[in-house]
Enzyme design. Structure first.
Site, PDB file in Angstrom:
ATOM      1  CG  ASP A 482    -105.936  42.420  10.804  1.00 30.28           C
ATOM      2  OD1 ASP A 482    -106.942  41.389  10.946  1.00 30.28           O
ATOM      3  OD2 ASP A 482    -104.721  42.511  11.189  1.00 30.28           O
ATOM      4  CB  CYS A 483    -109.794  40.691   8.442  1.00 27.17           C
ATOM      5  SG  CYS A 483    -108.113  40.890   7.533  1.00 27.17           S
TER       6      CYS A 483
END
Length: 752
Positions: A482-483
């Site tokens: 998700d980063c």
């Protein structure tokens, strides 16, 4: 306790036994001299603290002289983090959503760091500082006096207000884990046992049966310190790292945090390394244990644990395995050559982790542990140990309560990416006033996209990282699904606007997509650091006791949505790149989101508290697939779930108990951050009635202070179901996002 009479007459924590001094044994000196006159008060001079930010690498420094103070002025952000008056002015009272968002931007923009990111504490867990302090102590590493003073202040500030103990995290009830290790930390830092606060904490610990009723990690650290015997620690043999990859329980299949903590644990355990007994550790035996050390059968205490620490009880299979290792494998079957081979291989893996992270390591648990391993292996003058000592301060954070230890070396990429998107959602990214700030944010994102692959990528079981974004900094060097996705969205958002520089090339954007496409599981969902590698049955071997769902990677609605939205945005700009694969990924991911919705309309959140967080993300995935309140029964159920839980003041709030139990638990008061998440979720669903959102935004705007800020409320984040962690910048990012999204959908009419 009769031993206390002797204990009270013994030397304090800054004095070691004469025998230990003469032998120059490890840990004989902790490096702290007498407290300087200027430091004798309960607090340091906060006007002398400075946050240094070197390309996102954040370390706190205490200035000793007036010349240093004059040469390095304190920034507005420094003052804010320390709870000092920032001097920022009161603003024109906001009446409309966009006025409120603009006021927040005015305040928050003053906190931007020189490299372009936003900094903050990332605290909450109460088991991190003890590992650092014990490591410093047993390796004889000097503990700077300002750090020691403020760490003590923080620990006392976070003691339980009623019983004086400490829990797993700052909002939790006292536990043996938290109380035994934080008590030990304070004693190492010089607090005397007859301090009333220590007496109170010690009584709480004794009521819970003492340190030998602690979980595995507590017994491991206390055995390193020499306060308990290694015989009370359940075995962590390094031979497991020699298993062929096809073995179902091979460590490469475990969740990255579990295996990277287990790795140095096995090395130290196999060496049975402990600090030689000295005056302090002799006293700690009396203070932490409820019976004389010499009378204890430590073998019988491996599995004794207080209910407050036993969140995930050990299974009978794990107990049987431990029995076999202790009673059969170690005494009869384990050859010395295999033990040495296992230790050598674990040391190689530790070296690889150090090199691939420039000694930052995955986090603040394996960081101190790897430091200890390098000390044991190479001694205090070894290159690895010296580099670790230089790097460990990256985890420390200074605030108004004192000094804590962050859950990583920061949240730099994560928060910066979210803030860029929040700005854009409110229409602020096209405003020339904010353009310089956003260009700096883009420069930061460009700087921290990872551009080199790990050493021996496959040999040390790492996920590919070239093209990915990390959670914190490129130096830390770990891919996160998700980063990477939020970083890609932040970059695409700004680089698609007129007048913004094209800092990240098309090829690099495509590399980020290449990474994301490797992160999907067969279920369609996405995990965090890498795809799931092992079966859920590995949880039968979860020996940590205090955490749940830690043995393997799992699918998460939050991570899955981040990947879906990033790929969707990328495809709008580059529709011909890996088109079929991107579309297939999105379709399967949305199917996972649909399947993971509960019958009541909710999604369980694993990285934020809890149902509000997951619902905010999951509804965004459904919106990407064209689902709305008007055409989707799923969206209607999601909206109804939230509307049924709206509080009388218009907001939403749930406690961390939701994470522990998997059932919604109302907070005693609404929370600004969770309220913003729900507003965003309702807007994602195109909920047709603006009134519930107006009520919620009124609450958010009323809570806003005259200078544009919101004050910190309850803790926002979670990991492993049971441990909470802080995301203080969320109270700016998500209200700005919610206010902007609402104004875009329903207009910018006055709400107050």
């Amino acid at each position: 306790m009769a031993q206390l009479a002797t204990m009270m007459d013994a030397n304090g924590a800054h004095k070691r036994g004469a025998k230990a001094e003469a032998a120059n044994e490890p840990g004989a000196k902790n490096g702290n001299g007498p407290v300087k006159d200027a430091m004798k008060g309960m607090k340091t001079d906060y006007s002398r603290w400075r946050l240094k930010n070197d390309r996102g690498l954040q370390t706190w420094h205490y200035l000793e002289t007036e010349e240093e103070v004059k040469a390095w002025p304190q920034s507005t952000a420094d003052k804010y983090f320390l709870g000092m008056d920032t001097g920022l002015p009161d603003l024109h009272p906001a009446k409309t959503p966009l006025e409120s968002a603009a006021n927040a931007l005015t305040f928050f923009s003053a906190l931007q760091q020189g490299p372009g990111n936003w900094a903050c504490e990332y605290g909450g867990p109460m088991f991190l500082l003890p590992g650092l302090i014990i490591t410093w102590y047993v390796t004889g590493t000097p503990i700077h006096e300002p750090h020691a003073i403020e760490i003590k202040n923080y620990l006392f500030a976070r003691a339980h207000p009623e019983d004086g103990g400490w829990g797993l995290h700052i909002e939790g009830n006292s536990s043996v884990f938290g109380t035994s290790l934080n008590y030990t930390t304070l004693r190492i830092l010089g607090v005397e046992p007859d301090d009333p606060r220590m007496i109170k904490a010690r009584n709480t610990l004794w009521k819970m049966g003492g340190a030998l009723n602690g979980p595995h990690w507590a017994k491991w650290w206390l055995s390193v310190l020499g306060v308990t015997s290694w015989d009370c620690v359940n075995p962590v043999p390094p031979e497991l790292w020699l298993f062929p990859d096809w073995v179902p329980i091979a460590p490469w299949r475990w969740w990255i945090h579990m295996r990277q903590v287990f790795l140095p644990m096995t090395y130290v355990y196999s060496k049975r390394w402990s600090l030689p007994l000295n005056d302090l550790t002799r006293q700690l035996r009396d203070e932490l244990l409820t019976e004389p050390y010499e009378t204890i059968n430590f073998d019988s205490r491996r599995n004794t644990i207080h209910p407050a620490d036993d969140y995930h009880p050990k299974t009978w299979i794990l107990r049987l395995l431990f029995w076999f290792i202790i009673n059969i494998w170690f005494p009869f079957l384990r050859p010395n050559w295999l033990k040495k081979r296992a230790e050598d291989w674990t040391w190689w893996l530790i070296e690889a982790e150090d090199e691939n992270t420039s000694f930052s390591n995955l986090g603040p648990v394996n960081g101190p542990m790897n430091t200890l391993c390098s000390y044991i292996h190479g001694g205090p003058d070894s290159y690895a140990f010296r580099e670790h000592v230089k790097t460990l301060p990256e985890f420390l954070w200074m605030k108004d309560e004192g000094m804590l230890m962050n859950g990583t070396n920061g949240v730099q990429v994560w928060d910066t990416s979210f803030f860029v998107q929040a700005m854009h959602d409110g229409g602020f990214s096209s405003d020339p006033k904010w353009k310089p700030m956003l260009i700096k944010a883009l420069e930061f994102l460009e700087d921290h996209q990872m551009d080199i692959e790990c050493r021996d990528l496959h040999k040390c079981y790492r996920q590919r990282r070239k093209g990915a974004w990390p959670f914190s900094t490129k130096k830390q060097g770990y891919t996160v699904s998700d980063c990477t996705s939020e970083g890609l969205k932040g970059a695409l958002t700004l680089q698609s606007l007129p007048g913004y520089p094209q800092l990240i090339s098309e090829d690099r954007l495509k590399e980020a997509v290449d990474v994301i496409l490797t992160m999907q599981n067969s279920s369609g969902g996405c995990a965090s650091y890498e795809p799931t590698r092992g079966p859920e049955a590995l949880e039968w071997l979860n020996a940590a006791e205090v955490f749940g769902r830690i043995m393997i990677e799992y699918d998460y609605p939050e991570c899955t949505t981040a990947c879906v939205t990033a790929l969707h945005m990328f495809q709008q700009h580059y529709p011909s790149y890996r088109t079929a694969e991107v579309q297939t990924f999105i379709a399967h991911a949305v199917d996972y989101i649909r399947a993971s919705q509960r019958p009541d309309g909710s999604w369980y959140g694993s990285w934020g508290i809890c149902f509000t967080y997951a619902g905010f993300f999951a509804t965004e995935s459904l919106a990407i697939a064209g689902e709305t309140h008007a055409n989707s029964e799923r969206m209607r159920r999601a909206c109804q779930f939230f509307l049924e839980r709206q509080m009388a003041d218009g907001g939403w709030g749930e406690t961390y108990r939701s994470c522990e139990t998997g059932i919604w638990h109302n907070h005693e008061s609404s929370q600004v951050v969770q309220t913003a998440w729900v507003v965003c979720a309702l807007l994602n669903a195109e909920f047709p009635d603006p009134e519930p959102m107006r009520r919620a935004l009124k609450l958010i705007m009323k809570r806003q202070r005259a200078n544009g800020e919101w004050k910190q409320e309850a803790i926002e984040g979670v990991f492993n179901k049971s441990c909470m962690i802080s995301y203080p910048n969320y109270k700016f990012i998500f209200p700005i996002k919610a206010l902007g999204m609402f104004a875009k959908r329903w207009g910018n009419d006055a709400l107050l």
